[in-house]
Each structure stands twice: as C-alpha cells, then as structure tokens.
Design a protein around this motif. Structure first.
Motif, PDB file in Angstrom:
ATOM      1  N   VAL A 324       0.796  -1.128  -0.036  1.00  0.00           N
ATOM      2  CA  VAL A 324      -0.052   0.025  -0.152  1.00  0.00           C
ATOM      3  C   VAL A 324       0.841   1.268  -0.109  1.00  0.00           C
ATOM      4  O   VAL A 324       1.996   1.124   0.257  1.00  0.00           O
ATOM      5  N   ALA A 325       0.051   2.459  -0.305  1.00  0.00           N
ATOM      6  CA  ALA A 325       1.100   3.669  -0.379  1.00  0.00           C
ATOM      7  C   ALA A 325       1.314   4.032   1.075  1.00  0.00           C
ATOM      8  O   ALA A 325       2.537   4.759   0.954  1.00  0.00           O
ATOM      9  N   ALA A 326       0.757   3.843   2.019  1.00  0.00           N
ATOM     10  CA  ALA A 326       0.926   4.557   3.260  1.00  0.00           C
ATOM     11  C   ALA A 326       2.090   3.622   3.771  1.00  0.00           C
ATOM     12  O   ALA A 326       2.113   2.400   3.519  1.00  0.00           O
ATOM     13  N   PRO A 327       2.799   4.097   4.716  1.00  0.00           N
ATOM     14  CA  PRO A 327       3.835   3.376   5.287  1.00  0.00           C
ATOM     15  C   PRO A 327       3.370   2.321   6.178  1.00  0.00           C
ATOM     16  O   PRO A 327       2.439   2.716   6.899  1.00  0.00           O
ATOM     17  N   LEU A 328       3.915   1.099   6.199  1.00  0.00           N
ATOM     18  CA  LEU A 328       3.137   0.113   7.023  1.00  0.00           C
ATOM     19  C   LEU A 328       3.360   0.383   8.451  1.00  0.00           C
ATOM     20  O   LEU A 328       2.564  -0.138   9.065  1.00  0.00           O
ATOM     21  N   ALA A 329       4.462   1.019   8.879  1.00  0.00           N
ATOM     22  CA  ALA A 329       4.680   1.478  10.185  1.00  0.00           C
ATOM     23  C   ALA A 329       3.615   2.220  10.828  1.00  0.00           C
ATOM     24  O   ALA A 329       3.327   2.324  11.934  1.00  0.00           O
ATOM     25  N   ARG A 330       2.840   2.912   9.866  1.00  0.00           N
ATOM     26  CA  ARG A 330       1.804   3.979  10.201  1.00  0.00           C
ATOM     27  C   ARG A 330       0.481   3.275  10.302  1.00  0.00           C
ATOM     28  O   ARG A 330      -0.557   3.631  10.844  1.00  0.00           O
ATOM     29  N   LEU A 331       0.185   1.968   9.859  1.00  0.00           N
ATOM     30  CA  LEU A 331      -0.958   1.270   9.919  1.00  0.00           C
ATOM     31  C   LEU A 331      -1.387   0.989  11.387  1.00  0.00           C
ATOM     32  O   LEU A 331      -0.642   0.426  11.921  1.00  0.00           O
ATOM     33  N   ASP A 332      -2.569   1.018  11.794  1.00  0.00           N
ATOM     34  CA  ASP A 332      -3.123   0.715  12.949  1.00  0.00           C
ATOM     35  C   ASP A 332      -4.016  -0.483  12.869  1.00  0.00           C
ATOM     36  O   ASP A 332      -4.319  -1.304  11.838  1.00  0.00           O
ATOM     37  N   GLU A 333      -4.717  -0.686  14.232  1.00  0.00           N
ATOM     38  CA  GLU A 333      -5.548  -1.931  14.252  1.00  0.00           C
ATOM     39  C   GLU A 333      -6.388  -2.150  13.065  1.00  0.00           C
ATOM     40  O   GLU A 333      -6.891  -3.169  12.616  1.00  0.00           O
ATOM     41  N   THR A 334      -7.052  -0.678  12.963  1.00  0.00           N
ATOM     42  CA  THR A 334      -8.212  -0.928  11.745  1.00  0.00           C
ATOM     43  C   THR A 334      -7.829  -1.412  10.419  1.00  0.00           C
ATOM     44  O   THR A 334      -8.317  -2.018   9.831  1.00  0.00           O
ATOM     45  N   ALA A 335      -6.507  -1.143  10.261  1.00  0.00           N
ATOM     46  CA  ALA A 335      -6.012  -1.484   8.925  1.00  0.00           C
ATOM     47  C   ALA A 335      -5.527  -2.995   8.987  1.00  0.00           C
ATOM     48  O   ALA A 335      -5.401  -3.694   8.097  1.00  0.00           O
ATOM     49  N   LEU A 336      -5.343  -3.356  10.189  1.00  0.00           N
ATOM     50  CA  LEU A 336      -4.194  -4.458  10.352  1.00  0.00           C
ATOM     51  C   LEU A 336      -5.128  -5.655  10.794  1.00  0.00           C
ATOM     52  O   LEU A 336      -4.690  -7.093  10.686  1.00  0.00           O
ATOM     53  N   CYS A 337      -5.685  -5.590  11.809  1.00  0.00           N
ATOM     54  CA  CYS A 337      -6.730  -6.682  12.785  1.00  0.00           C
ATOM     55  C   CYS A 337      -7.902  -7.262  11.947  1.00  0.00           C
ATOM     56  O   CYS A 337      -8.777  -6.167  11.897  1.00  0.00           O
ATOM     57  N   PRO A 338      -7.891  -8.352  11.590  1.00  0.00           N
ATOM     58  CA  PRO A 338      -9.000  -8.938  10.857  1.00  0.00           C
ATOM     59  C   PRO A 338     -10.382  -9.043  12.031  1.00  0.00           C
ATOM     60  O   PRO A 338     -11.431  -9.157  11.443  1.00  0.00           O
ATOM     61  N   GLY A 339     -10.076  -9.024  13.331  1.00  0.00           N
ATOM     62  CA  GLY A 339     -10.927  -8.955  14.316  1.00  0.00           C
ATOM     63  C   GLY A 339     -11.570 -10.165  14.741  1.00  0.00           C
ATOM     64  O   GLY A 339     -11.448 -11.249  14.241  1.00  0.00           O
ATOM     65  N   ALA A 340     -12.567 -10.314  15.434  1.00  0.00           N
ATOM     66  CA  ALA A 340     -13.103 -11.191  16.237  1.00  0.00           C
ATOM     67  C   ALA A 340     -13.918 -12.355  15.279  1.00  0.00           C
ATOM     68  O   ALA A 340     -13.835 -13.425  15.436  1.00  0.00           O
ATOM     69  N   ALA A 341     -14.697 -11.525  14.630  1.00  0.00           N
ATOM     70  CA  ALA A 341     -15.558 -12.457  13.733  1.00  0.00           C
ATOM     71  C   ALA A 341     -14.794 -13.225  12.751  1.00  0.00           C
ATOM     72  O   ALA A 341     -15.159 -14.702  12.295  1.00  0.00           O
ATOM     73  N   ALA A 342     -13.737 -12.803  12.158  1.00  0.00           N
ATOM     74  CA  ALA A 342     -13.017 -13.427  11.319  1.00  0.00           C
ATOM     75  C   ALA A 342     -12.161 -14.620  12.034  1.00  0.00           C
ATOM     76  O   ALA A 342     -12.157 -15.825  11.298  1.00  0.00           O
ATOM     77  N   LEU A 343     -11.920 -14.323  13.013  1.00  0.00           N
ATOM     78  CA  LEU A 343     -11.256 -15.539  13.772  1.00  0.00           C
ATOM     79  C   LEU A 343     -12.103 -16.538  14.340  1.00  0.00           C
ATOM     80  O   LEU A 343     -11.732 -17.793  14.302  1.00  0.00           O
ATOM     81  N   ALA A 344     -13.331 -16.166  14.573  1.00  0.00           N
ATOM     82  CA  ALA A 344     -14.373 -17.178  14.932  1.00  0.00           C
ATOM     83  C   ALA A 344     -14.749 -18.121  13.560  1.00  0.00           C
ATOM     84  O   ALA A 344     -14.759 -19.314  13.652  1.00  0.00           O
ATOM     85  N   ALA A 345     -14.695 -17.445  12.420  1.00  0.00           N
ATOM     86  CA  ALA A 345     -14.772 -18.288  11.225  1.00  0.00           C
ATOM     87  C   ALA A 345     -13.719 -19.384  11.109  1.00  0.00           C
ATOM     88  O   ALA A 345     -13.722 -20.406  10.519  1.00  0.00           O
ATOM     89  N   ILE A 346     -12.500 -18.697  11.403  1.00  0.00           N
ATOM     90  CA  ILE A 346     -11.305 -19.695  11.344  1.00  0.00           C
ATOM     91  C   ILE A 346     -11.440 -20.957  12.111  1.00  0.00           C
ATOM     92  O   ILE A 346     -11.217 -21.979  11.884  1.00  0.00           O
ATOM     93  N   ASN A 347     -11.930 -20.388  13.511  1.00  0.00           N
ATOM     94  CA  ASN A 347     -11.799 -21.475  14.504  1.00  0.00           C
ATOM     95  C   ASN A 347     -13.078 -22.566  13.848  1.00  0.00           C
ATOM     96  O   ASN A 347     -12.817 -23.808  13.927  1.00  0.00           O
ATOM     97  N   ASP A 348     -13.977 -22.287  13.282  1.00  0.00           N
ATOM     98  CA  ASP A 348     -15.243 -23.073  12.626  1.00  0.00           C
ATOM     99  C   ASP A 348     -14.449 -23.931  11.572  1.00  0.00           C
ATOM    100  O   ASP A 348     -14.886 -25.214  11.653  1.00  0.00           O
ATOM    101  N   ALA A 349     -13.653 -23.397  10.796  1.00  0.00           N
ATOM    102  CA  ALA A 349     -12.943 -24.219   9.753  1.00  0.00           C
ATOM    103  C   ALA A 349     -11.961 -25.369  10.479  1.00  0.00           C
ATOM    104  O   ALA A 349     -11.550 -26.037   9.758  1.00  0.00           O
ATOM    105  N   LEU A 350     -11.377 -24.919  11.906  1.00  0.00           N
ATOM    106  CA  LEU A 350     -10.604 -25.964  12.218  1.00  0.00           C
ATOM    107  C   LEU A 350     -11.438 -26.937  13.125  1.00  0.00           C
ATOM    108  O   LEU A 350     -10.720 -27.635  14.017  1.00  0.00           O
ATOM    109  N   ARG A 351     -12.697 -27.184  13.093  1.00  0.00           N
ATOM    110  CA  ARG A 351     -13.324 -28.092  13.836  1.00  0.00           C
ATOM    111  C   ARG A 351     -13.793 -29.209  13.217  1.00  0.00           C
ATOM    112  O   ARG A 351     -13.744 -29.393  11.806  1.00  0.00           O
TER     113      ARG A 351
END
Lengths: 351, 614
Positions: A324-351
């Motif tokens: 991306v054009a913005a420096p990676l060092a300046r990206l924050d949680e909103t840009a980087l963390c996929p969040g709880a719902a995405a993680l729950a979907a990963i959990n489901d796929a691992l059952r």
C-alpha cells in the motif's frame, strides 16, 4: 573517538534552500577521522547534494555498517536518524527500514571491507532485491580501524604500507552491482567533487537501488607509492566517462555542452539528468557494453568513473511486493487486525 | 494366544507409510473422523528429513479422557511400508492389531502370534477398480481408512461429511473418495468377523468447541491479528510453515479490497542474518516485524539479537525448536535452545522468552510478543517446538476481543517534541528502565538520534565513558525486571493436598505432564505443579521452589537448560531441583514422566536423573 558538536549559530546571511534550510543544517558534529581522509570529502559532498536537492534532513534515514566509512554518517545530516548496525549487515537493516516506511529517503553508507568482504552477500542481495536507496561505498582498499590490512577490493599487485604485495584479485563492486540488478550504478573519486556531487544528487533522485562506488584514499594506510588507491595514482588513472548535471523538477534545464554530446534522462519524479559524454562510444543503458568497457579499462589499469549504468524502468521492492502507499509502520488496528468475527470463522474451519 | 486388547476410545494407532505416497491426508482424515465422533485425538507426524521414498509414521492417540500428550506404546499398526515391517511389528503391544495389505501372501514367519493380523487386499481391490497408477496409490490410502472405520465403528457418514468439506466445489472428487472409502468398508464387512477388532470408537461429547490446529499456523495467525506488517525469513525445518501460513493469511485478510494492494511485506531473505537484520530495520522504523526460525538460525542471528538488545529495537523471533546444527535432527522435536536464546549474543544480554504449550498459546503469545517487543523495546522469543508447530493439536479456540488496541510502547510524537518535551533516547524518565524513542522522519529539527550498540550516553551521543556504560547497563537490568510483571505468569496446578514435592515444566511438555500428575496423584504421589510460560521469571517461581523440599524440572533436552536458568537467575540451591530429561527427538510421554518421578520418590535419592530414551 569523542563527540565534538559544532556551534549551532547560523550567520543570518546564509543562503536557504527551497525547503528553508541552510547548508549548515545538513552538517553533523566535527569529524574524528584522520586529517585529509577521503571520506570527509564524501561527507561534504553528501551535505552539498542534500542541500542543493532541497531534501528535508529529517526525511533521510542514514544507515551504515562498521568501519571508518561507517562512522561518517555521524558527521553529516545531524538532523536525520542514523543507525550504525553490525559489520557487513547494513543492507538487511536498510531493507527492513525501507519496508516499514517507503516515504523516507534511505542512504546506506559502507566501506570496501564492510561491503566486499564480510558483507558481500548482503551487498549482492540488496541490489538484486531492488530496494529504493542510495548506497555509497567509501572504497579505499584497506582496513583503517584495524590498521592497514588489505580489503577485498584491493587491486592485485597493490603494495601495502609495510611492503606486503596483494596477491588476490580485487572485487569490483560497481560491476557486481550491475550484474546483481542495481538500476543506477556510478563510480567517482572523493577528490573530484564536481563529478561526485551531481552523481549523489542523481542517485538520490533515482527511484530504485542506486550505488555509488567512491574511491576514497586512506591517508593513514594506503596513500603511498605502490598503492593503487593513493590520491596520486587515482588522479593519474581516472578515466571519466561522462559528467552529469541534475535539475530538480522546478528548475529549467540549461545546456552548456556542444549539441550531440549530451543525453537527457528524465527520472520518474521529474528530476532531469543531463549526461555529458566524455567517452563517445559509452552507452550507460547497455548493460553488457558497460560491463565490457569497465573490464577492459580495468585491465589497462584505469579506473572508470561517472554514471556507469542506468535502467530507468525497473520496479523497486515495494513495487514488486505491491504494498500500500501508506507506510506500513503507520497502519493501525483498523487496517491490520481482521477482528473477532473473522477469527471465529477460522475456528469453525478448524473443527 | 495372548488376550486381545479391548478398548473403547483409549488406544494408539500407528500408520507406517512411505513419504510422498499421499498417505498424510488419509491419515489425517482418520484422526478428524474420530474427532467428529466427539472423541479427542492427538496425532503426531514422525517423518524423515526427506521428500520422497523414506519411511514416515503417523501416530494417533485416541483418548476419551482428553489426554493429548504422546502416550508411548502402539496398539494397532497400519503397516503400509514393507521396509519398516519388522520394526513396526516389534513395537506392537501384545494383544494388539496389525492391519496390512494382504494382496501378496506372506510367510507365517512374517507375523507375530500374540497380535491379531487383519489382512485386507488393498492393492488387489484398487487394481480391480482403478487403472491410473496415481489413483491406485492415493485411493489405497482412502481404502484403509474405510477398512478402519468398519473395524472400529467410525460412522461412514462422518467421513463423507469430511470429504464434502474438503472437496467443496470439486464434486467428482467427493464421489470418488466416498467410493474408495466404501470399498474398504464393504470388504471388511463382507469378509471378516464383526468382532475381529477390539479397539472401538464410541460416540462421545468430549471435544466441545475445541479446534484442531497446527502451532505454526497458529503463530502466523497471531502475527496477523497482532499487527505484524513485516516478515523476513529463511526456510528452515520445522519453522518454514510459520512464514508460509503468514503469507497465506495476509493475502486473505490484509489485501486492500479497493486497490488490491498489500498491507504487509514478506521477504524470503538470503539467510538468517539478513532475515533478523530486516526485522530489526523494520522495528527501528516503527513497523511490527517478526521472523520465524529454528536453532541453527538462532545461532546465525546472535550478533544482531545482541544489537537489538543494546540498541533497544522491538523484534519478534518465533523459534520452532529442533535438534542441533547441520543435519541436526531437523524433523525431531526438542526444547534445546533455551540457553542460546535467553543469553543470545556477546556482552551481557538477557532476552524475554515465551513458552507456548499448544497452538492456542502460539497464537496468544505471538500476538503478545509483538506488544511486549514494542513496550519493552527489545527482542522477544516465542519458544515453540516441532511437536506443537508441525502437528495438529486439539486446543481451545483462538480468541480476540474487538476493541483490543496494540501496545505501541513509548514513542514520542512530533507534537510532544514540538512543545519541547525532553528527549533522551536512553533516558529513564519513568523509572521502569524503558526509555522513549522517536521514529525516523518524525520532526524536522528535534528528536533525531544516532543508533549504536553500547558506546553512548543517555542522549545517544557517542561515549566510551565507563560511567555512561554502567548507567546504561543498569537501566537495561531494570528494564528486564520490569518485564517480569508484563510477561504471561506461570500456571499453578496444586496437588489438592499438602506435599513436599513440586514439578516444573513448560512448553509442549504440558499435556504429558498433566496426564502424569493425574496418575501420580491417583497412585498416592501428589505433586504441586507449575507450568512456566515466560522468562524472566516472576517472583512466584522462586516462591514455588522454596515452598517445596524438592522440585522436579521436566524438560526435553540433555543439559537441563531450564533448570540451569532457574538456578542462575533465582539463586536457588541446585540440590532442590531434580532434572527429568527426555531428548531422543520424540515428544516426551506421560509414561516416561511417571516412571522417572516414581523411581525418584520410591528411592528417596536426590541425584539428578537422566534418561535419554523412553
């Protein structure tokens, strides 16, 4: 070595550049290298180039390895962040820094021991990887801080201060850089500021891996008769291929040379390089031709200087990683963390 | 004839295969089918450092009680590799079972009288059904899964559901796999006595919401959720899949939907020196960066790790431990890098280590390491190992709270510099030993500094003064003490009644340790147990040791590295700490721990016990 600060008082009549800085703003503390060291001339050329290029000092990150050359970043651009890394490994640290923030200007400073001996692998790979930077090798063919051992760039047959003759062949970092994929390769001499300053400016404006191999005599250990890196020897054997003028996007391009002897090269950022040919048959865009020419001149005992190779079209590392054009060092949680719902979907796929 | 083993939901099956034959996915299918029946399993790959043609094993422990450590012993062998036939057969518990391909008749001398031989003509069935050689090979594996399902009572519908999920969108593959599975099932049903196998799966409800995950993928997820943007790595078994999984997850979760651009950068470096150099460069410049490696990589990185310690640069290293240098047991597990990581590099250095017990903690600790590295401005190691990293393990599901913020640590902003806040890069202004830093490019005239190793004063000016050096070293020591309160605390499992005996373990030893403790308590040997989760050790570790006459330190290396670390750092009497060491490259077992501790307790002697092989 001690830290000797320069007085910060500026004379009001000092000229300011387009971004409001005086030449003094690009200086650092007083150098503690030996009087007459070629490296100090290169530091001065860097100061001049950055001042003339209207670069804000804090937008430069200067990184070096270990050795006399690697000490110099202390002595220029005092308002820039600097990093004295470990011996021979500056290229990897610079690569990581460049990955983290693509908006800064990266200046790598190294020596012939640092780049050609212990650090040859990292030197080769940073060129191959295409990191957007200016890499300056202060090349004197000798280890200074450990007192006079040959480095891997020392020419075969060159005589050490205490009489030993170098039996190994020297590594030509400029040729190696061309082979490895550097898109801007130049060589100069610390004693030829008129050639060196424009080359540094052109290298900084080049949006890719730019390397400057600067022959820089060591007055303490390699400036005697019989050495091929003494001031006298290099002056007598300097085969300059071209002269360069660098015009920033805002400047009008003025031509002083006779028609037909210059080549105009426009950089992606709008900077114009005007190349004045001294060797008629030399074409810096011809990779194979450039290598052949450099090798032939070297065999004849000459040091080719000037802009050796330029590939204006190569994409840099960020371009190839499609970041991306913005420096990676300046990206924050909103840009980087996929969040709880995405993680729950990963959990489901691992059952 | 020896009594046939009879067990429900409590046995060990070992598959003996040739690597590169496509057996891995069939074997995993077997394990997953049992999980889907609600019965916990823990599988382990035992594989050579090779791509094709050498023996490989897959050991599945079925445990309705939920014991996930390696048990030791084998109750059934699925012998698909003629080369290891003798060895595989010899390992079988008397009364166990041998499942083999009976297409070619073997002499009676090839079998054991005290085990039940179950012959299924796998090759013959495949050859009669399929013409393509690759299909014959792959479906032979599915065929034996079908046979096992019939023998053990695994519901075929469960397996069919797994096929449907695995080959979603590739319907012909679902049908052909179902067909192969049914071929194996039907042959067993039609040709063998119904009660030939005494090892049975009975539907249960012991899996709950647990997930079946690999530690390396979990660490990669922790890096994604934890905000790592730069990953530099060099391929080395058993860590390569951390970076590869990170790339896969980043493509999925970190690609900008509008522009297609990447919110991450991954570089496969030329070696480990370069990979850690890149991590340090990125950390210096404000990005969250990590690398994944194993022991030999750590050795190469040590000079840089020391630089990051002294220059105080956040960096995260996931170390998936294995054996030593060169052809160093790369596919076998160990906990043998503790000392090389805790004190990595020249000069007086100490580093923060985290010890995950399973994939869930690989996730948690990798994300935590990124916070800790920026908070403490120092390298942080996640000390995983092959057993956790490259095997699927049943564990608690991954969890993340929306709204959780990254701890970016003490970074001075342009605004703070502008209003004249004092900045000294190595100045301890808050009393916790952690200085403030600035990032390159922050302010036009303030806050720039020159980063070096140790020759500096509190304002990052070059200094070789002894007083400056000592002050800096003492501040670093204070910072390390601060870390004790920030790292994951140890987990105490009290015996439930007073005891003079304690046991300390960490990392992948956890499931075997828990099982061993339960057995020892039942046998009248109660022990209080402490599972270490980080170095530096909080005070509670010292308190635990001092509260017991003797403490067993159970670990998977030759030299008792954790024991050395405890003695060195806590200044406790070494005679209190009894080493229990397992280091043959296989995961430690509960049986090994029980025997070792029981022997010591019975004998009442205190000299350290070492036993290499279980």
């Amino acid at each position: 070595m001690t830290h000797i600060a320069k007085p910060r008082l500026h004379h009001p009549s000092l000229t300011r550049n387009a971004v409001g800085f005086t030449r003094r703003d690009y200086e650092g503390p007083v150098s503690t290298l030996c009087a007459g060291c070629g490296h100090d001339s290169i530091s001065a050329a860097i100061v001049q180039a950055c001042f003339e290029q209207d670069i804000e000092p804090h937008r430069v990150a200067k990184l070096s390895g270990i050795g006399c050359s690697s000490k110099t970043p202390t002595y220029f651009l005092g308002a820039s962040h600097g990093f004295n890394t470990v011996h021979g490994r500056m290229p990897s640290v610079l690569t990581g820094a460049a990955l983290a923030n693509r908006e800064l200007i990266y200046l790598g400073v190294s020596g012939d021991g640092d780049s050609a001996s212990i650090g040859l692998g990292q030197f080769a790979h940073i060129m191959r990887r295409g990191v957007n930077m200016t890499y300056i090798v202060m090349n004197n063919g000798v280890y200074g801080l450990t007192k006079g051992q040959f480095s891997a760039t020392a020419d075969r047959g060159s005589v050490a201060k205490r009489g030993a003759v170098n039996v190994e062949s020297g590594i030509d970092l400029a040729s190696l850089a061309i082979l490895m994929g550097a898109s801007f390769v130049a060589r100069s001499f610390s004693g030829d500021k008129a050639q060196l300053v424009p080359l540094i400016k052109a290298a900084i404006s080049h949006p890719g891996p730019a390397i400057l191999d600067v022959v820089s005599p060591c007055v303490a250990f390699n400036n005697h008769k019989g050495s091929t890196r003494s001031y006298d020897h290099v002056r007598e054997h300097n085969a300059a291929l071209n002269r360069l003028d660098v015009f920033s996007p805002a400047e009008p391009v003025s031509v002083d040379y006779a028609p037909g002897t210059e080549v105009r090269i426009e950089q992606p950022n709008g900077t114009v390089l005007l190349l004045h040919k001294l060797a008629e048959d030399y074409d810096p865009s011809d990779k194979a031709g450039a290598l052949a020419h450099i090798q032939a001149r070297e065999t004849a005992g000459m040091v080719t200087t000037g802009l050796l190779y330029l590939d204006p079209g190569r994409r840099d590392l960020h371009g190839r990683l499609n970041t991306v054009a913005a420096p990676l060092a300046r990206l924050d949680e909103t840009a980087l963390c996929p969040g709880a719902a995405a993680l729950a979907a990963i959990n489901d796929a691992l059952r | 004839m020896t009594q046939k083993l009879n067990a429900i939901n409590d046995f060990v099956v070992k598959f003996a295969n040739v690597n590169g034959s496509g057996s891995a996915s069939a074997n995993e299918l077997f394990a997953r089918a049992i999980l889907r029946m609600g019965v916990p399993v823990s599988p382990r790959n035992i594989f050579p450092s090779n791509i094709q043609g050498l023996p490989t094993w897959y050991e599945v422990r079925v445990s309705g009680a939920g014991h996930l450590g390696r048990r030791g012993g084998v109750d059934m062998v699925v012998a698909m590799n003629p080369e290891t036939w003798k060895q595989d057969l010899a390992e079988l518990t008397p009364g166990g079972y041998l499942l083999h391909d009976s297409t070619r008749p073997l002499p009676e001398s090839a079998f054991r009288k005290d085990v039940t031989t179950i012959g299924v003509p796998l090759t013959a069935i495949c050859n009669a059904t399929y013409s393509d050689p690759r299909q014959r090979q792959l479906f032979k594996n599915i065929l034996y899964v079908g046979a096992l399902a019939q023998l053990m009572g695994i519901e075929p519908a469960v397996i069919e559901t797994l096929f449907a999920r695995q080959y979603k969108g590739k319907e012909p593959l679902i049908a052909s796999n179902v067909k192969a599975m049914r071929l194996g099932r039907d042959w067993v049903r039609d040709n063998l006595p119904a009660d030939i196998c005494g090892l049975r799966i009975a539907r249960a409800d012991a899996v709950g919401d647990m997930i079946f995950a690999e530690g390396n993928a979990a660490a990669a997820l922790g890096a994604v959720w934890g905000g790592a943007t730069v990953c530099a790595w060099y391929p080395i078994t058993p860590s390569s899949s951390v970076a590869e999984a990170f790339e896969g997850y980043c493509k999925r979760y970190r690609t900008d939907a509008a522009t297609g651009k990447a919110r991450y950068a991954i570089v496969q470096a030329e070696d480990e020196l370069a990979s850690i150099g890149m991590v340090i460069g990125a950390g210096w410049n404000g990005a969250r960066a990590f690398t994944a490696t194993s022991g030999p990589g750590i050795s190469l990185m040590t000079e840089f790790i020391g630089l990051a310690y002294f220059a105080e640069i956040p960096s995260v290293i996931v170390n998936v431990q294995r054996g030593g240098p060169s052809t160093g047991m790369p596919t076998r597990t160990q906990q043998s890098d503790l000392l090389s990581c805790a004190y990595a590099s020249n000069g007086d250095t100490k580093h923060v280590l985290l010890f995950p017990e399973d994939p869930r903690e690989c996730f948690d600790f990798t994300a935590a390491a990124l916070d800790l590295a920026e908070r403490l401005q120092t390298p942080v190691f996640v000390m995983s190992d092959l057993d956790i990293g490259m095997n699927r393990r049943l564990c608690r599901p991954f969890a993340w709270e929306d709204g959780r913020r990254y701890d970016r640590g003490k970074v001075m902003t342009a605004e703070e510099l502008e209003v004249g806040k004092t900045f000294g890069r190595y100045l301890d202004v808050d009393g916790d030993g952690i200085p403030w830093r600035t990032l390159p490019g922050t302010h036009p005239s303030r806050g720039a500094f020159f980063t070096r190793g140790t020759t500096k004063n509190a304002f990052a000016r070059y200094s070789e003064e002894g007083a400056d050096y000592v002050a800096n070293m003492e501040r670093l020591q204070k910072k390390f003490a601060t870390a004790r309160a920030l790292v994951p605390p140890p987990e105490l499992s009290p015996a439930g009644r007073p005891t003079a005996w304690g046991a300390i373990s960490y990392g992948s030893t956890a499931p075997a340790m828990a099982e061993a403790l339960a057995t020892l308590v039942a046998d009248g040997h109660p022990l209080d147990a402490l599972r270490l989760r980080a170095f530096p050790f909080p005070d509670s570790v010292r308190d635990f040791i001092l509260a017991h006459d003797k403490v067993f330190v159970v670990e998977q290396n030759r030299d008792g590295q954790m024991r050395s670390l405890l003695v060195n750092e806590l200044d406790v009497d070494p005679a209190r700490l009894i080493a229990v060491l397992h280091y043959d490259g296989t995961p430690i077992t509960a049986r090994f721990i029980i025997a070792a501790i029981r022997d010591r307790l019975a004998a009442g002697v205190v000299t350290p016990l070492e036993r290499a092989v279980s």
